[in-house]
Write an enzyme that holds these catalytic residues in place. Structure first.
Site, PDB file in Angstrom:
ATOM      1  N   GLY A  29       0.764  -1.243   0.000  1.00  0.00           N
ATOM      2  CA  GLY A  29       0.000   0.000   0.000  1.00  0.00           C
ATOM      3  C   GLY A  29       0.789   1.285   0.000  1.00  0.00           C
ATOM      4  N   GLU A  75       4.061  -6.763   1.577  1.00  0.00           N
ATOM      5  CA  GLU A  75       3.577  -7.103   0.224  1.00  0.00           C
ATOM      6  C   GLU A  75       3.507  -5.849  -0.646  1.00  0.00           C
ATOM      7  OE1 GLU A  75      -0.352  -8.462   1.028  1.00  0.00           O
ATOM      8  OE2 GLU A  75       0.275 -10.318   1.987  1.00  0.00           O
ATOM      9  N   GLY A  84       3.786  -3.434  -3.862  1.00  0.00           N
ATOM     10  CA  GLY A  84       3.766  -3.551  -5.317  1.00  0.00           C
ATOM     11  C   GLY A  84       4.167  -2.227  -5.932  1.00  0.00           C
ATOM     12  N   ARG A  85       3.215  -1.276  -5.867  1.00  0.00           N
ATOM     13  CA  ARG A  85       3.388   0.014  -6.545  1.00  0.00           C
ATOM     14  C   ARG A  85       4.689   0.730  -6.181  1.00  0.00           C
ATOM     15  NH1 ARG A  85      -1.250   3.100  -7.761  1.00  0.00           N
ATOM     16  NH2 ARG A  85      -2.263   1.942  -6.102  1.00  0.00           N
ATOM     17  N   ARG A 137      -5.629   3.620 -15.664  1.00  0.00           N
ATOM     18  CA  ARG A 137      -5.713   4.310 -14.367  1.00  0.00           C
ATOM     19  C   ARG A 137      -6.377   5.694 -14.431  1.00  0.00           C
ATOM     20  NH1 ARG A 137      -2.303   5.543 -11.301  1.00  0.00           N
ATOM     21  NH2 ARG A 137      -3.267   4.752  -9.404  1.00  0.00           N
ATOM     22  N   TYR A 151      -9.558   5.696 -12.127  1.00  0.00           N
ATOM     23  CA  TYR A 151      -9.383   6.317 -10.806  1.00  0.00           C
ATOM     24  C   TYR A 151      -9.138   7.819 -10.890  1.00  0.00           C
ATOM     25  CZ  TYR A 151      -7.798   1.437 -10.130  1.00  0.00           C
ATOM     26  OH  TYR A 151      -7.641   0.086 -10.147  1.00  0.00           O
ATOM     27  N   CYS A 189     -13.351   4.868 -28.476  1.00  0.00           N
ATOM     28  CA  CYS A 189     -14.608   5.597 -28.629  1.00  0.00           C
ATOM     29  C   CYS A 189     -15.343   5.776 -27.308  1.00  0.00           C
ATOM     30  CB  CYS A 189     -15.487   4.871 -29.633  1.00  0.00           C
ATOM     31  SG  CYS A 189     -14.606   4.623 -31.155  1.00  0.00           S
ATOM     32  N   GLU A 190     -14.700   6.449 -26.376  1.00  0.00           N
ATOM     33  CA  GLU A 190     -15.321   6.774 -25.095  1.00  0.00           C
ATOM     34  C   GLU A 190     -14.733   8.082 -24.608  1.00  0.00           C
ATOM     35  OE1 GLU A 190     -16.065   4.170 -21.990  1.00  0.00           O
ATOM     36  OE2 GLU A 190     -15.782   2.342 -23.166  1.00  0.00           O
TER      37      GLU A 190
HETATM   38  N1  LLP Z   1      -1.423  -6.980  -0.796  1.00  0.00           N
HETATM   39  C1  LLP Z   1      -2.744  -7.094  -1.061  1.00  0.00           C
HETATM   40  C2  LLP Z   1      -3.531  -8.084  -0.329  1.00  0.00           C
HETATM   41  C3  LLP Z   1      -3.322  -6.250  -2.017  1.00  0.00           C
HETATM   42  O1  LLP Z   1      -4.634  -6.358  -2.266  1.00  0.00           O
HETATM   43  C4  LLP Z   1      -2.542  -5.305  -2.711  1.00  0.00           C
HETATM   44  C5  LLP Z   1      -3.129  -4.433  -3.738  1.00  0.00           C
HETATM   45  C6  LLP Z   1      -1.164  -5.240  -2.413  1.00  0.00           C
HETATM   46  C7  LLP Z   1      -0.650  -6.095  -1.444  1.00  0.00           C
HETATM   47  C8  LLP Z   1      -0.236  -4.303  -3.101  1.00  0.00           C
HETATM   48  O2  LLP Z   1      -0.582  -2.973  -2.903  1.00  0.00           O
HETATM   49  P1  LLP Z   1       0.407  -1.808  -3.383  1.00  0.00           P
HETATM   50  O3  LLP Z   1       1.675  -1.917  -2.551  1.00  0.00           O
HETATM   51  O4  LLP Z   1       0.711  -2.009  -4.819  1.00  0.00           O
HETATM   52  O5  LLP Z   1      -0.331  -0.581  -3.122  1.00  0.00           O
HETATM   53  N2  LLP Z   1      -5.225  -0.998  -9.583  1.00  0.00           N
HETATM   54  C9  LLP Z   1      -5.094  -0.039  -8.514  1.00  0.00           C
HETATM   55  C10 LLP Z   1      -4.441  -0.617  -7.283  1.00  0.00           C
HETATM   56  C11 LLP Z   1      -5.113  -1.855  -6.746  1.00  0.00           C
HETATM   57  C12 LLP Z   1      -4.440  -2.437  -5.545  1.00  0.00           C
HETATM   58  C13 LLP Z   1      -5.008  -3.757  -5.157  1.00  0.00           C
HETATM   59  N3  LLP Z   1      -4.360  -4.420  -4.073  1.00  0.00           N
HETATM   60  C14 LLP Z   1      -4.353   1.176  -9.042  1.00  0.00           C
HETATM   61  O6  LLP Z   1      -3.994   1.199 -10.214  1.00  0.00           O
HETATM   62  O7  LLP Z   1      -4.129   2.154  -8.312  1.00  0.00           O
END
Ligand code: LLP
Length: 446
Positions: free
Chosen positions: A264, A298, A300-301, A337, A341, A369-370
């Site tokens: 997150g 965990e 990601g981003r 995105r 969002y 086309c949106e």
């Molecule tokens: N762990 C779990 C259980 C999650 O559901 C997620 C993301 C993460 C870790 C990783 O979160 P991060 O560190 O990447 O924030 N598509 C959306 C984001 C969806 C996130 C879903 N869950 C966007 O483009 O902003």
């Protein structure tokens, strides 16, 4: 509802300000925008546009920064890359070499993680709706941990593991009921969200889980939301609740080996305050540290987002009744995105001369086309001509993975840059591949 991803009226950062915060990108008089040692214009020429480009150096630097922040805080921590944000094999290889495991949310991701050489014991499986087949696969691969999200799922895991003669290491995902003050579509830690079990019910569910066959309870897990930029308050509140719960579970004589802190951590797409890995490590240390347990993360981003760009060519510039439209060859099917969002992504021309030219507001749109196929509104950009290439910044997370083939647009290729080398790490989808699998029933064939 606060929507920190949304556009506001404040002034946008300049090209120079955007690039200053992204050290793997630099603007050169002759070569234009360069990633590490490779001019992005060369990649655009070679593979065409739209195209995703990732910096291996940025991935490594960010993975190391996160790991050392945790180590410096004195935490025993394992980092599991949330590969839902980028599941490219080459990207995963780079991160696996840095010692990162994977957080997967489907059997598909589990298979890709294994194909990238990430061992089962470095994989954690999250998600609210794991199917029987996925649980079986996870057990067969002997993964590190399954994060269970309900009593019903725990019963399923117990039955499957028992039938397979295995013991599943299960953490209980707890919904701490905190508001991470992020975009409504990506907040997960409030009690009305679908994720995890309610805080008050968790101890009883954990105790029942400990008594089930085929299950070894290993701890608790949480994930409160994504793109968290509003400081550490929500994290601290969630982790403090988890710490309290661990103490209660221990007092009841239940085994707790570790705590999964989720992901997150947000990034500054525009100029949002950027919480640092050190701040997150500090929040974990202050709340969960006294338990003396290993923790898991965990992210990601934070790791992959800033490491990637999406290259797009200008198709044409069109003067509308009240706006200048810059129509590019990327669209919402590639980078969804902004449409989904209201997300803000930096847009930088590849040419240094263009980047230095006078700016005026433009609507940057794709050809789908949106009306929602809009990347930016009122964005200050130079005059652009057909064939000029621009880079959408911070497209390394939730970019390519969220693409679709809407409007029969083939999936764009992915390229990895590593120093002065670069390679296509996923080929552009062909029109033949788009048709592949389609069948006309026999009664319509003639
Ligand atoms: N762990 C779990 C259980 C999650 O559901 C997620 C993301 C993460 C870790 C990783 O979160 P991060 O560190 O990447 O924030 N598509 C959306 C984001 C969806 C996130 C879903 N869950 C966007 O483009 O902003």
């Amino acid at each position: 509802m606060a929507a920190p991803l949304a556009l506001t009226d404040a002034e946008d950062p300049s090209f120079a300000e955007l690039l200053a915060l992204r050290p793997h990108l630099s603007l050169h008089a002759m070569d234009g925008l360069v990633m590490e040692g490779v001019p992005l214009a060369r990649i655009a020429r070679e593979v065409g546009t739209p195209a995703w480009v990732y910096s291996a150096g940025a991935l490594r630097r960010r993975a190391r920064a996160l790991k050392s922040a945790l180590a410096d805080a004195g935490l025993t921590a394992s980092v599991h890359f949330a590969m839902k944000c980028n599941d490219n094999l080459a990207v995963l290889k780079v991160l696996a070499a840095e010692g990162l495991g994977a957080d997967v949310v489907s059997g598909g991701e589990l298979r890709i993680a294994r194909a990238a050489g990430i061992p089962g014991p470095a994989i954690v499986f999250s998600g609210v709706g794991k199917t029987e087949a996925e649980i079986r696969l996870a057990l067969a691969e002997d993964i590190f941990q399954i994060n269970a999200e309900s009593a019903e799922e725990i019963a399923m895991i117990s039955a499957i593991a028992s039938a397979m003669g295995r013991t599943a290491r299960v953490a209980l995902r707890v919904n701490p009921d905190v508001d991470a003050r992020t975009h409504a579509k990506i907040t997960t830690g409030k009690s009305e969200n679908k994720f995890g079990v309610h805080f008050d019910e968790a101890p009883a569910i954990y105790a029942r889980m400990a008594a089930l066959p085929g299950i070894a309870p290993v701890g608790i897990a949480t994930h409160i939301g994504s793109q968290i930029t509003a400081g550490m308050a929500a994290y601290r509140a969630a982790y403090a609740r988890l710490a309290e719960m661990v103490q209660a579970l221990r007092a009841a004589g239940l085994p707790v080996e570790r705590v999964d802190c989720g992901g997150g951590l947000g990034i500054p797409y525009r100029d949002e305050p950027a919480p640092s890995p050190e701040a997150l490590a500090g929040a974990i240390k202050a709340t969960l540290g006294p338990l003396g347990l290993p923790v898991m993360l965990e992210p990601g981003r934070w790791i992959a987002g800033p490491a990637g760009v999406l290259l797009a060519s200008v198709v044409l510039q069109k003067r509308g009744a009240s706006h200048r439209f810059v129509v590019v060859d990327a669209a919402m099917n590639d980078l969804v995105r902004p449409a989904m969002y209201e997300a803000w992504h930096g847009i930088v021309p590849l040419s240094a001369a263009r980047a230095a030219a006078p700016l005026s507001p433009a609507e940057v749109v794709g050809p789908v086309c949106e009306t929602g196929d809009t990347f930016a509104r009122g964005r200050l950009l130079p005059d652009l001509s057909p064939g000029d290439v621009v880079a959408f910044l911070d497209a390394g997370a939730y970019g390519a993975v969220m693409s679709s083939t809407y409007n029969a647009r083939p999936l764009a290729p992915e390229v990895l840059v590593d120093g002065t080398r670069h390679a296509v790490v996923r080929a552009r989808q062909t029109h033949e591949e788009l048709l592949h699998g389609q069948r006309v029933p026999e009664w319509l064939a003639t």
